[in-house]
Scaffold this motif. Structure first.
Motif, PDB file in Angstrom:
ATOM      1  N   VAL A  30       0.842  -1.198   0.000  1.00 52.85           N
ATOM      2  CA  VAL A  30       0.000   0.000   0.000  1.00 52.85           C
ATOM      3  C   VAL A  30       0.875   1.246   0.000  1.00 52.85           C
ATOM      4  O   VAL A  30       0.656   2.219  -0.737  1.00 52.85           O
ATOM      5  CB  VAL A  30      -0.967   0.014   1.209  1.00 52.85           C
ATOM      6  CG1 VAL A  30      -1.769   1.301   1.229  1.00 52.85           C
ATOM      7  CG2 VAL A  30      -1.894  -1.181   1.160  1.00 52.85           C
ATOM      8  N   ALA A  31       1.928   1.209   0.834  1.00 49.96           N
ATOM      9  CA  ALA A  31       2.830   2.361   0.927  1.00 49.96           C
ATOM     10  C   ALA A  31       3.433   2.665  -0.439  1.00 49.96           C
ATOM     11  O   ALA A  31       3.531   3.819  -0.859  1.00 49.96           O
ATOM     12  CB  ALA A  31       3.933   2.076   1.948  1.00 49.96           C
ATOM     13  N   LEU A  36       4.827   6.482  -1.272  1.00 54.11           N
ATOM     14  CA  LEU A  36       5.848   6.723  -0.238  1.00 54.11           C
ATOM     15  C   LEU A  36       7.205   6.278  -0.772  1.00 54.11           C
ATOM     16  O   LEU A  36       7.297   5.350  -1.573  1.00 54.11           O
ATOM     17  CB  LEU A  36       5.523   5.930   1.030  1.00 54.11           C
ATOM     18  CG  LEU A  36       4.434   6.504   1.931  1.00 54.11           C
ATOM     19  CD1 LEU A  36       4.262   5.631   3.170  1.00 54.11           C
ATOM     20  CD2 LEU A  36       4.776   7.926   2.364  1.00 54.11           C
ATOM     21  N   GLU A  37       8.243   6.954  -0.317  1.00 55.97           N
ATOM     22  CA  GLU A  37       9.587   6.603  -0.775  1.00 55.97           C
ATOM     23  C   GLU A  37      10.041   5.303  -0.134  1.00 55.97           C
ATOM     24  O   GLU A  37       9.480   4.870   0.871  1.00 55.97           O
ATOM     25  CB  GLU A  37      10.561   7.723  -0.411  1.00 55.97           C
ATOM     26  CG  GLU A  37      10.425   8.895  -1.372  1.00 55.97           C
ATOM     27  CD  GLU A  37      11.081  10.140  -0.845  1.00 55.97           C
ATOM     28  OE1 GLU A  37      11.557  10.112   0.313  1.00 55.97           O
ATOM     29  OE2 GLU A  37      11.100  11.135  -1.593  1.00 55.97           O
ATOM     30  N   HIS A  38      11.101   4.718  -0.724  1.00 57.49           N
ATOM     31  CA  HIS A  38      11.536   3.395  -0.296  1.00 57.49           C
ATOM     32  C   HIS A  38      11.772   3.309   1.212  1.00 57.49           C
ATOM     33  O   HIS A  38      11.280   2.408   1.892  1.00 57.49           O
ATOM     34  CB  HIS A  38      12.799   2.997  -1.055  1.00 57.49           C
ATOM     35  CG  HIS A  38      13.328   1.662  -0.655  1.00 57.49           C
ATOM     36  ND1 HIS A  38      12.732   0.484  -1.063  1.00 57.49           N
ATOM     37  CD2 HIS A  38      14.345   1.310   0.152  1.00 57.49           C
ATOM     38  CE1 HIS A  38      13.375  -0.529  -0.537  1.00 57.49           C
ATOM     39  NE2 HIS A  38      14.372  -0.062   0.202  1.00 57.49           N
ATOM     40  N   GLN A  39      12.497   4.270   1.741  1.00 59.77           N
ATOM     41  CA  GLN A  39      12.805   4.258   3.173  1.00 59.77           C
ATOM     42  C   GLN A  39      11.525   4.271   4.003  1.00 59.77           C
ATOM     43  O   GLN A  39      11.392   3.567   4.999  1.00 59.77           O
ATOM     44  CB  GLN A  39      13.641   5.498   3.540  1.00 59.77           C
ATOM     45  CG  GLN A  39      15.004   5.529   2.880  1.00 59.77           C
ATOM     46  CD  GLN A  39      15.997   4.668   3.624  1.00 59.77           C
ATOM     47  OE1 GLN A  39      15.723   4.249   4.751  1.00 59.77           O
ATOM     48  NE2 GLN A  39      17.112   4.370   3.001  1.00 59.77           N
ATOM     49  N   ASP A  40      10.575   5.097   3.535  1.00 63.26           N
ATOM     50  CA  ASP A  40       9.310   5.216   4.262  1.00 63.26           C
ATOM     51  C   ASP A  40       8.487   3.940   4.160  1.00 63.26           C
ATOM     52  O   ASP A  40       7.770   3.567   5.093  1.00 63.26           O
ATOM     53  CB  ASP A  40       8.506   6.404   3.730  1.00 63.26           C
ATOM     54  CG  ASP A  40       9.000   7.704   4.345  1.00 63.26           C
ATOM     55  OD1 ASP A  40       9.813   7.605   5.296  1.00 63.26           O
ATOM     56  OD2 ASP A  40       8.587   8.784   3.874  1.00 63.26           O
ATOM     57  N   GLN A  41       8.600   3.278   3.023  1.00 64.20           N
ATOM     58  CA  GLN A  41       7.885   1.999   2.868  1.00 64.20           C
ATOM     59  C   GLN A  41       8.366   1.021   3.927  1.00 64.20           C
ATOM     60  O   GLN A  41       7.577   0.365   4.617  1.00 64.20           O
ATOM     61  CB  GLN A  41       8.153   1.408   1.481  1.00 64.20           C
ATOM     62  CG  GLN A  41       7.591   2.233   0.336  1.00 64.20           C
ATOM     63  CD  GLN A  41       8.154   1.799  -1.011  1.00 64.20           C
ATOM     64  OE1 GLN A  41       8.672   0.687  -1.135  1.00 64.20           O
ATOM     65  NE2 GLN A  41       8.047   2.668  -1.989  1.00 64.20           N
ATOM     66  N   VAL A  42       9.710   0.960   4.085  1.00 62.58           N
ATOM     67  CA  VAL A  42      10.274   0.030   5.064  1.00 62.58           C
ATOM     68  C   VAL A  42       9.869   0.438   6.472  1.00 62.58           C
ATOM     69  O   VAL A  42       9.489  -0.375   7.309  1.00 62.58           O
ATOM     70  CB  VAL A  42      11.799  -0.023   4.929  1.00 62.58           C
ATOM     71  CG1 VAL A  42      12.399  -0.944   5.986  1.00 62.58           C
ATOM     72  CG2 VAL A  42      12.194  -0.479   3.532  1.00 62.58           C
ATOM     73  N   SER A  74      -2.559  19.964   4.986  1.00 62.03           N
ATOM     74  CA  SER A  74      -3.103  19.798   3.646  1.00 62.03           C
ATOM     75  C   SER A  74      -2.490  18.607   2.925  1.00 62.03           C
ATOM     76  O   SER A  74      -3.072  18.086   1.996  1.00 62.03           O
ATOM     77  CB  SER A  74      -2.884  21.077   2.846  1.00 62.03           C
ATOM     78  OG  SER A  74      -1.517  21.379   2.840  1.00 62.03           O
ATOM     79  N   ARG A  75      -1.276  18.149   3.350  1.00 63.41           N
ATOM     80  CA  ARG A  75      -0.650  17.055   2.613  1.00 63.41           C
ATOM     81  C   ARG A  75      -1.343  15.726   2.916  1.00 63.41           C
ATOM     82  O   ARG A  75      -1.684  15.445   4.059  1.00 63.41           O
ATOM     83  CB  ARG A  75       0.830  16.951   2.998  1.00 63.41           C
ATOM     84  CG  ARG A  75       1.608  18.088   2.386  1.00 63.41           C
ATOM     85  CD  ARG A  75       2.793  17.711   1.563  1.00 63.41           C
ATOM     86  NE  ARG A  75       3.582  16.587   1.961  1.00 63.41           N
ATOM     87  CZ  ARG A  75       4.727  16.703   2.593  1.00 63.41           C
ATOM     88  NH1 ARG A  75       5.161  17.898   2.970  1.00 63.41           N
ATOM     89  NH2 ARG A  75       5.441  15.646   2.855  1.00 63.41           N
ATOM     90  N   PRO A 125       4.825  12.140   0.243  1.00 63.05           N
ATOM     91  CA  PRO A 125       5.601  13.278  -0.268  1.00 63.05           C
ATOM     92  C   PRO A 125       4.843  14.044  -1.340  1.00 63.05           C
ATOM     93  O   PRO A 125       4.015  13.484  -2.069  1.00 63.05           O
ATOM     94  CB  PRO A 125       6.872  12.649  -0.831  1.00 63.05           C
ATOM     95  CG  PRO A 125       6.578  11.205  -0.998  1.00 63.05           C
ATOM     96  CD  PRO A 125       5.528  10.861   0.015  1.00 63.05           C
ATOM     97  N   ALA A 126       5.173  15.338  -1.447  1.00 62.62           N
ATOM     98  CA  ALA A 126       4.443  16.228  -2.348  1.00 62.62           C
ATOM     99  C   ALA A 126       4.614  15.826  -3.807  1.00 62.62           C
ATOM    100  O   ALA A 126       3.738  16.079  -4.631  1.00 62.62           O
ATOM    101  CB  ALA A 126       4.937  17.658  -2.140  1.00 62.62           C
ATOM    102  N   ASN A 127       5.751  15.183  -4.106  1.00 63.62           N
ATOM    103  CA  ASN A 127       5.980  14.854  -5.521  1.00 63.62           C
ATOM    104  C   ASN A 127       5.312  13.547  -5.968  1.00 63.62           C
ATOM    105  O   ASN A 127       5.448  13.124  -7.111  1.00 63.62           O
ATOM    106  CB  ASN A 127       7.483  14.814  -5.820  1.00 63.62           C
ATOM    107  CG  ASN A 127       8.188  13.788  -4.936  1.00 63.62           C
ATOM    108  OD1 ASN A 127       7.518  13.101  -4.158  1.00 63.62           O
ATOM    109  ND2 ASN A 127       9.498  13.687  -5.048  1.00 63.62           N
TER     110      ASN A 127
END
Ligand code: ADP
Length: 452
Positions: A30-31, A36-42, A74-75, A125-127
């Motif tokens: 889901v992440a 979500l970026e790789h680090q955040d996924q982990v 807002s994010r 993340p915003a991008n």
């Protein structure tokens, strides 16, 4: 945007040990899906499996729901709710404490519409691709269709991630080691440089100290030599004065009409003795003056001196000396008020000396003296239209006994200018010459109006 969102992206049950792996695996999926970026996924997967393990142990399981939601900020964020299947063990249950809570943005126990859930979230993340309702629907379909892998798969992946993390740590440690080594190297370099510099400085200092010691010694020697020279001059001239005066007196006595008459030859010789002795007395007196001035035994008698008076007196006394028909003595009146703090007798002596020289060496034209105030000083100028002095001799004529070759007039000792300069210095001023052969000479005395 608010915290409430319609449908979850994915829902699953946590009931047995094996489910922990599934929850972890799906959490990561889901992440990834929401961006979500790789680090955040982990991170999120790890936090999820930790909380899942804990809930399974304490209350026997939970219902897990994944949401992509706008937070109060807002994010958008990925939010995961774990609703325990049984009552939580009192108020002491705080999943947010400890290292697990640091993996996500928020982790707490909250009650949503009467249901108590453990909720965690991590901002997207915003991008990342925008989570429009259409995109959410798409994700829901996709996640629903993918079959979860086996616990073994998840374990393998987890291992892989662990190895990657370890690698990262190791490379960072290596980098740190390299940096440390470089730092140490630089430090050693700086220390060496510092050592070298301070050694050089010490060496230089030692040199300077030695040089100063030598300089002190030399100047002490110089002072002693100059003092003994002055003493010698003073003694000798003093000792000479009495006999020379006696010779002059005796010569005068011999030539006196009251004495026995002399033959004309005898009278000529006595005359020679007398004039030689008179010259000698002038020299002796000059020497004595100079020796006195040099030994610092002349103390100026400070008073307010009117330059107009001094100039007037010199004009009167020196007119008699200006005997050459082609030479005019001009003493200008100083501009009024012309008061200066000085020693009148010494100042008159200096000016007389300069005028005397001018009249002695000038054959045609004029000898002129004038005075002008310049700021807080007075400039006294004696100029002539005489032979002039070559530039390379300008300093030499201030040396004792120096006379420009060919200029000697038969009178003079070569002591006048050094003496004059000494006196001017005693009065706090300077004596300089400007001259060129054939263009006359200008001697300038500059004195502070307020005295030394
Ligand atoms: P003295 O006049 O007794 O020889 P000074 O010390 O007064 O000694 O002068 C040193 C020498 O400087 C003189 O012998 C002369 O050669 C030169 N000098 C001084 N004043 C003048 C002048 N006004 N014009 C040209 N030469 C001068």
């Amino acid at each position: 945007m608010t915290g409430t969102v319609a449908a979850p992206l994915l829902q699953m049950a946590l009931r047995v040990e094996h489910d922990i792996f599934l929850v972890r695996q799906r959490g990561r999926e889901v992440a990834t899906a929401v961006g979500l970026e790789h680090q955040d996924q982990v991170r999120i997967a790890t936090a999820l499996s930790e909380v899942a393990r804990d809930l399974l142990r304490t209350v026997g399981g939970a219902d897990v729901a994944f949401y992509a939601a706008g937070t109060d900020e807002s994010r958008p964020a990925l939010r995961i709710d774990l609703a325990p299947v049984g009552p939580l063990p009192g108020t002491g249950y705080q999943p947010q404490s400890g290292a697990v809570a640091r993996l996500v943005d928020s982790l707490d126990v909250t009650t949503d519409e009467g249901v108590t859930v453990v909720r965690m979230s991590r901002r997207i993340p915003a991008n990342a691709e925008a989570l429009t309702p259409q995109r959410l629907a798409e994700l829901r379909t996709r996640l629903g269709s993918t079959a979860p892998g086996t616990a073994l798969d998840e374990l393998a992946l987890q291992n892989e991630q662990l190895v990657a993390a370890l690698d990262e740590v190791r490379s960072q440690r290596d980098e740190l080691a390299v940096l440390n080594e470089e730092l140490q190297e630089t430090n050693r370099g700086v220390l060496a440089l510092y050592g070298q510099l301070s050694e050089e400085l010490e060496e230089t200092n030692r040199g300077v100290v030695a040089l100063y010691a030598e300089l002190d010694e030399k100047s002490a020697q110089l002072k002693a030599a100059s003092e003994s020279k002055s003493r010698f001059l003073a003694n000798v001239s003093h000792e000479l004065r009495a006999p020379v005066t006696a010779i002059i007196g005796l010569a005068r006595l011999l030539a006196d009409s009251a004495s026995d008459p002399l033959t004309s030859e005898q009278a000529r010789q006595v005359g020679l003795i007398r004039s030689s002795a008179t010259d000698l007395l002038v020299l002796v007196n000059d020497l004595l003056d100079l020796a006195k001035a040099e030994s610092g035994r002349i103390e100026p008698d400070w008073a307010d001196v009117d330059l107009r008076v001094v100039f007037g007196q010199l004009r009167g006394t020196l007119r008699a000396l200006a005997t050459r028909p082609g030479v005019e003595l001009v003493v200008e009146d100083p501009p009024s008020p012309a008061t200066i703090r000085s020693d009148e007798a010494l100042l008159a002596r200096v000016l007389r000396n300069l005028l005397h020289n001018g009249l002695k060496f000038t054959e045609r034209g004029e000898v002129r003296m004038r005075a002008e105030p310049v700021d807080d000083r007075w400039r006294l100028v004696v100029s002539d239209t005489g032979p002039g002095i070559a530039p390379e001799l300008h300093e030499r004529i201030f040396e004792e006994f120096y006379q420009v070759p060919g200029s000697a007039t038969g009178t003079g000792t070569g002591l006048g200018l050094p003496y004059a300069r000494r006196l001017v210095n005693l009065l706090g001023g300077t004596l300089e010459v400007a001259s060129e052969p054939g263009r006359g000479s200008t001697f300038t005395v500059t004195l502070p109006a307020g005295g030394a």
